[in-house]
Design a protein around this motif. Structure first.
Motif, PDB file in Angstrom:
ATOM      1  N   ASN A 175     -15.076  81.032  88.197  1.00 21.24           N
ATOM      2  CA  ASN A 175     -14.126  82.119  88.454  1.00 21.24           C
ATOM      3  C   ASN A 175     -12.781  81.872  87.787  1.00 21.24           C
ATOM      4  O   ASN A 175     -11.837  82.628  87.993  1.00 21.24           O
ATOM      5  CB  ASN A 175     -13.926  82.310  89.962  1.00 21.24           C
ATOM      6  N   GLY A 176     -12.675  80.775  87.017  1.00 21.75           N
ATOM      7  CA  GLY A 176     -11.429  80.458  86.327  1.00 21.75           C
ATOM      8  C   GLY A 176     -10.408  79.747  87.198  1.00 21.75           C
ATOM      9  O   GLY A 176      -9.251  79.580  86.806  1.00 21.75           O
ATOM     10  N   GLU A 177     -10.803  79.282  88.373  1.00 24.72           N
ATOM     11  CA  GLU A 177      -9.894  78.572  89.276  1.00 24.72           C
ATOM     12  C   GLU A 177      -9.907  77.081  88.951  1.00 24.72           C
ATOM     13  O   GLU A 177     -10.966  76.507  88.680  1.00 24.72           O
ATOM     14  CB  GLU A 177     -10.329  78.778  90.732  1.00 24.72           C
ATOM     15  N   LEU A 178      -8.731  76.465  89.008  1.00 21.40           N
ATOM     16  CA  LEU A 178      -8.635  75.023  88.770  1.00 21.40           C
ATOM     17  C   LEU A 178      -9.352  74.282  89.891  1.00 21.40           C
ATOM     18  O   LEU A 178      -9.070  74.493  91.066  1.00 21.40           O
ATOM     19  CB  LEU A 178      -7.163  74.592  88.713  1.00 21.40           C
ATOM     20  N   ILE A 179     -10.274  73.430  89.513  1.00 17.37           N
ATOM     21  CA  ILE A 179     -11.065  72.670  90.480  1.00 17.37           C
ATOM     22  C   ILE A 179     -10.714  71.192  90.427  1.00 17.37           C
ATOM     23  O   ILE A 179     -10.550  70.545  91.449  1.00 17.37           O
ATOM     24  CB  ILE A 179     -12.579  72.848  90.203  1.00 17.37           C
ATOM     25  N   ASN A 180     -10.648  70.629  89.221  1.00 14.25           N
ATOM     26  CA  ASN A 180     -10.402  69.202  89.033  1.00 14.25           C
ATOM     27  C   ASN A 180      -9.643  68.977  87.738  1.00 14.25           C
ATOM     28  O   ASN A 180      -9.542  69.871  86.903  1.00 14.25           O
ATOM     29  CB  ASN A 180     -11.721  68.411  88.947  1.00 14.25           C
ATOM     30  N   PHE A 181      -9.139  67.761  87.600  1.00 13.96           N
ATOM     31  CA  PHE A 181      -8.664  67.246  86.321  1.00 13.96           C
ATOM     32  C   PHE A 181      -9.548  66.061  85.995  1.00 13.96           C
ATOM     33  O   PHE A 181      -9.955  65.316  86.886  1.00 13.96           O
ATOM     34  CB  PHE A 181      -7.207  66.777  86.394  1.00 13.96           C
TER      35      PHE A 181
END
Length: 171
Positions: free
Chosen positions: A158-164
Motif C-alpha cells: 500500500n506504499g506505507e513505510l514498514i521497515n528500514f
C-alpha cells in the motif's frame, strides 16, 4: 594394474628427492570457515524472507542484490528499533544479533562518529530515502571500525513505510 601401495611408494620416493618442504593442508580450514559463514547467511536470508512476507514488503530486490557472506544486515521498524540483525554481525562488531534487537542503531555510535554523517543518515531516514554513507562505529569492546552502510526504506504493497534495511560492511 598399479596397486595403491606402489603408487604411495613412488610418491614418497619422489617427494623425498625434492628440496621443497611439505606443508600441512590448510585449505580445509578456509573452506570450513567459508561453509560455516555461508550456512549462517542462508539461514539469515530465510529469516529475512519470512520477515518480508510477514510485513508484506512490496519488493525485496534490495535484499537480493546487496547481500553476500561478508555483509551485515540490520532491519529496523519505522521507529528505528532493530527487529533483525544477521548472525555475521559478531564478526564485524562483536555483538550477538539478540543483543541488539530492540535497540536503536545509535548503539554503535560514539564520540568518534561524525555528527554530520549521522545527521545526513537521520535526514534520509526521515525523508524515507535510500542512503549510502561511511561512518565510524564502535564495536562491543569499544574499539572503532569504519562501516560502509547502504540503507533503504521498505514499503508494503500500500506504499506505507514498514521497515528500514541496512547492508553494512567493514570499510
Amino acid at each position: 594394474m598399479l596397486e595403491f601401495k606402489h603408487y604411495d611408494e613412488g610418491i614418497s620416493t619422489y617427494l623425498s628427492q625434492l628440496d621443497a618442504k611439505k606443508m600441512p593442508l590448510l585449505t580445509w580450514d578456509f573452506y570450513g570457515d567459508y561453509l560455516n559463514q555461508l550456512s549462517k547467511t542462508i539461514t539469515d536470508q530465510h529469516q529475512l524472507t519470512l520477515l518480508a512476507l510477514l510485513n508484506s514488503w512490496e519488493s525485496n530486490t534490495a535484499v537480493k542484490t546487496q547481500w553476500d557472506v561478508d555483509t551485515v544486515v540490520v532491519v529496523t521498524c519505522p521507529s528505528l528499533k532493530i527487529v533483525f540483525a544477521s548472525q555475521n554481525m559478531v564478526r564485524m562488531n562483536g555483538y550477538q544479533p539478540e543483543e541488539v534487537i530492540g535497540h536503536s542503531p545509535k548503539l554503535f555510535q560514539g564520540k568518534a562518529t561524525c555528527l554530520k554523517t549521522a545527521k545526513e543518515i537521520g535526514e534520509a531516514v526521515r525523508s524515507q530515502k535510500p542512503f549510502e554513507k561511511k561512518v565510524i562505529n564502535y564495536s562491543k569492546d569499544g574499539s572503532l571500525y569504519n562501516c560502509h552502510i547502504k540503507g533503504f526504506p521498505i514499503f508494503n504493497q500500500n506504499g506505507e513505510l514498514i521497515n528500514f534495511i541496512a547492508f553494512e560492511k567493514s570499510a
